[in-house]
Motif scaffolding. Structure first.
Motif, mmCIF file in Angstrom:
data_model
loop_
_atom_site.group_PDB
_atom_site.id
_atom_site.type_symbol
_atom_site.label_atom_id
_atom_site.label_comp_id
_atom_site.label_asym_id
_atom_site.label_seq_id
_atom_site.Cartn_x
_atom_site.Cartn_y
_atom_site.Cartn_z
ATOM 1 N N UNK A 1 78.893 26.236 71.263
ATOM 2 C CA UNK A 1 77.903 25.270 70.402
ATOM 3 C C UNK A 1 77.506 25.930 69.366
ATOM 4 N N UNK A 2 76.963 25.762 68.425
ATOM 5 C CA UNK A 2 76.747 26.280 66.821
ATOM 6 C C UNK A 2 75.284 25.046 66.934
ATOM 7 N N UNK A 120 72.016 28.579 79.309
ATOM 8 C CA UNK A 120 71.513 27.434 79.862
ATOM 9 C C UNK A 120 72.149 25.960 80.325
ATOM 10 N N UNK A 121 73.205 26.024 79.862
ATOM 11 C CA UNK A 121 73.822 24.322 80.367
ATOM 12 C C UNK A 121 73.024 23.358 79.036
ATOM 13 N N UNK A 122 72.968 23.230 78.221
ATOM 14 C CA UNK A 122 72.577 22.792 77.406
ATOM 15 C C UNK A 122 72.662 22.376 75.629
ATOM 16 N N UNK A 123 73.868 21.579 75.488
ATOM 17 C CA UNK A 123 74.259 20.697 74.392
ATOM 18 C C UNK A 123 73.684 20.528 72.949
ATOM 19 N N UNK A 156 65.625 16.008 74.063
ATOM 20 C CA UNK A 156 65.554 15.111 73.859
ATOM 21 C C UNK A 156 64.386 13.945 75.221
ATOM 22 N N UNK A 157 64.837 14.950 76.082
ATOM 23 C CA UNK A 157 64.067 14.862 77.877
ATOM 24 C C UNK A 157 63.509 15.504 77.741
ATOM 25 N N UNK A 158 62.257 15.506 79.550
ATOM 26 C CA UNK A 158 62.087 16.771 79.957
ATOM 27 C C UNK A 158 62.615 16.869 81.255
ATOM 28 N N UNK A 159 63.957 16.016 81.135
ATOM 29 C CA UNK A 159 65.004 16.793 82.202
ATOM 30 C C UNK A 159 65.847 17.450 81.627
ATOM 31 N N UNK A 164 66.837 23.668 81.633
ATOM 32 C CA UNK A 164 67.035 25.167 81.267
ATOM 33 C C UNK A 164 66.021 25.862 81.894
ATOM 34 N N UNK A 165 65.049 25.225 82.253
ATOM 35 C CA UNK A 165 63.606 26.627 83.076
ATOM 36 C C UNK A 165 64.548 26.584 84.991
ATOM 37 N N UNK A 166 65.601 25.393 84.947
ATOM 38 C CA UNK A 166 66.224 25.752 86.717
ATOM 39 C C UNK A 166 67.221 27.340 85.927
ATOM 40 N N UNK A 167 68.023 26.367 85.010
ATOM 41 C CA UNK A 167 69.173 27.790 84.707
ATOM 42 C C UNK A 167 68.731 29.123 83.938
#
Length: 250
Positions: A1-2, A120-123, A156-159, A164-167
């Motif tokens: 992912x860029x 951290x599982x972010x797109x 885009x959201x606190x979730x 990220x914090x969990x991962x």
């Protein structure tokens, strides 16, 4: 992912405005307010010193005393209002950063940024916008070894932020994330970290923008809201604080 190219095409000024949302008093405004309060306080002290060296009749002393008392009340009121406004603005600014995180030690290139987000599982679709913090002025030999600037990311959201914090343990070596604190709260954290490094408390960290400490591993969590709390903590654990370099206080 860029990296999110369409987001980064926004001008720097707009990007900084959307992420920083800096509603605190400017340095000049804070210093001007502090200067006014200090001046009033010094004027009262000077007047008291002058009175002490002058022999006044009871009538004259009784005439001056109410004026001094009124000035002292004015200083107390201004000091209280200044701190009240400062805390209220700081709360508002920290709330506006509730969707943000700081990524530290990510090299300044697209691949490393992408690898960190993937870890951290972010797109792309999870991110609103991101940018590097402005670099502090560095001169001399330090220029060659200047540190990598932290990356401010607004989700885009606190979730998504919570994801990220969990991962965060999955991040590449030496890369870590922290909450995006206001300057005031960052200074509070630096002070309690000094106490932790001296091994006077068990831990110091932040939780939803609030600085917290634990005296012992199984002890209660103590919130640190202002510099008075830091002073009280230092006294409690017998730690001698250095003079603060943070926001000036009267």
């Amino acid at each position: 992912m860029g990296p999110k190219k369409n987001k980064q095409s926004i001008t720097k000024s707009n990007t900084y405005n959307s992420l920083e949302s800096d509603t605190t008093l400017s340095g000049d405004e804070q210093e001007e307010m502090c200067h006014l309060i200090r001046k009033l306080s010094n004027d009262i002290s000077d007047m008291k010193a002058d009175i002490a060296t002058i022999k006044l009749s009871n009538a004259e002393a009784n005439k001056i005393k109410p004026r001094l008392d009124n000035l002292a009340k004015s200083v107390d009121y201004l000091t209280h209002k200044y701190r009240e406004i400062e805390v209220r603005l700081d709360d508002h600014e920290q709330y506006s950063r509730g969707y943000n995180l700081l990524f530290h030690n990510i090299p300044d290139n697209d691949k490393d940024v992408s690898d960190a987000f993937n870890a951290v599982g972010i797109r792309d679709s999870d991110i609103d916008i991101y940018h590097r913090l402005p670099r502090k002025k560095i001169s001399g030999d330090k220029e060659a070894s200047k540190p990598t600037r932290p990356l401010v990311v607004r989700f885009i959201s606190r979730n998504k932020r919570l994801t990220v914090l969990k991962n965060k343990d999955n991040l590449p070596k030496n890369t870590f994330v922290t909450e995006h604190l206001t300057a005031r709260r960052a200074e509070l954290l630096r002070n309690v970290v000094r106490i932790k490094k001296a091994k006077r408390i068990h831990s110091a960290y932040t939780r939803n923008g609030t600085v917290v400490v634990k005296l012992k591993e199984e002890g209660a969590v103590i919130a640190i809201y202002d510099f008075k709390d830091v002073t009280n903590l230092a006294t409690k654990v017998n730690f001698e604080m250095e003079s603060s370099t943070g926001t000036p206080h009267p």
